[in-house]
Design an enzyme around this catalytic site. Structure first.
Site, short mmCIF file in Angstrom:
data_model
loop_
_atom_site.label_atom_id
_atom_site.label_comp_id
_atom_site.label_asym_id
_atom_site.label_seq_id
_atom_site.Cartn_x
_atom_site.Cartn_y
_atom_site.Cartn_z
N ASN A 78 0.84 -1.19 0.00
CA ASN A 78 0.00 0.00 0.00
C ASN A 78 0.88 1.24 0.00
O ASN A 78 1.83 1.32 0.78
CB ASN A 78 -0.84 0.04 1.29
CG ASN A 78 -2.30 -0.07 1.04
OD1 ASN A 78 -2.76 -0.13 -0.09
ND2 ASN A 78 -3.06 -0.09 2.10
N CYS A 79 0.53 2.23 -0.81
CA CYS A 79 1.19 3.52 -0.70
C CYS A 79 0.74 4.14 0.61
O CYS A 79 -0.45 4.41 0.81
CB CYS A 79 0.82 4.41 -1.87
SG CYS A 79 1.49 6.08 -1.70
N VAL A 80 1.65 4.36 1.51
CA VAL A 80 1.31 4.82 2.86
C VAL A 80 0.61 6.18 2.83
O VAL A 80 -0.36 6.39 3.55
CB VAL A 80 2.54 4.81 3.79
CG1 VAL A 80 3.59 5.81 3.36
CG2 VAL A 80 2.13 5.03 5.23
#
Length: 129
Positions: A78-80
Site C-alpha cells: 500500500n502507498c502509505v
C-alpha cells in the site's frame, strides 16, 4: 518470462479495474511470468481495507489477492500516503497517529513511492489498472 509490477489505482468495488488487475495477475502467473509486487495507489488502497464485506454471492477481491500472493509469494504494498489520506491504517500507523483502530492487516504492508520506483528499475513491465 517477464517480471511485472502491477499498480492498482481503483477501489475494489465500483469499478472493474481492480478485478481486471487481479485477472491479469492470475493469467500472467499461470503462464509462467513473475510478479515482483502489487502496488496499491490512489483509491487502489481501498482494496486493502479489512472492513470490506462483500455479499456472500459476490467475488471477494481482497481474499483473492491474499490467496494469490500467498500461493506465488509476492508482496502486496500500500502507498502509505494514499492510504492514510483515505483512512486505511496498519497497526503501526494507528499507533503512530494515536488511533486505537486500524483496518489493514498483514500480509498487506505499507510502503512508499520509492519502493515502487525501485521495483520498476528491476521489473520488465509496470502495468497500471
Amino acid at each position: 518470462m517477464s517480471k511485472f509490477i502491477i499498480q492498482i489505482n481503483s477501489p475494489a468495488y465500483g469499478s472493474a479495474s481492480s478485478y481486471n488487475a487481479y485477472r491479469f495477475a492470475e493469467a500472467a502467473l499461470q503462464n509462467g511470468h513473475l510478479i515482483d509486487k502489487v502496488f496499491f495507489y490512489q483509491d487502489g488502497v481501498l482494496n486493502t481495507n479489512s472492513l470490506n464485506s462483500p455479499a456472500s454471492d459476490e467475488f471477494d477481491l481482497q481474499s483473492a489477492w491474499l490467496s494469490l500472493s500467498e500461493q506465488y509469494n509476492f508482496p502486496l504494498v500500500n502507498c502509505v500516503s494514499a492510504a492514510l489520506r483515505r483512512g486505511v491504517l496498519s497497526s503501526s500507523e494507528a499507533k503512530e497517529n494515536n488511533t486505537e483502530h486500524w483496518n489493514m492487516e498483514p500480509p498487506f504492508i505499507m510502503g512508499g513511492l520509492g519502493e515502487l520506483v525501485t521495483g520498476i528499475e528491476t521489473a520488465d513491465r509496470l502495468v497500471s489498472f
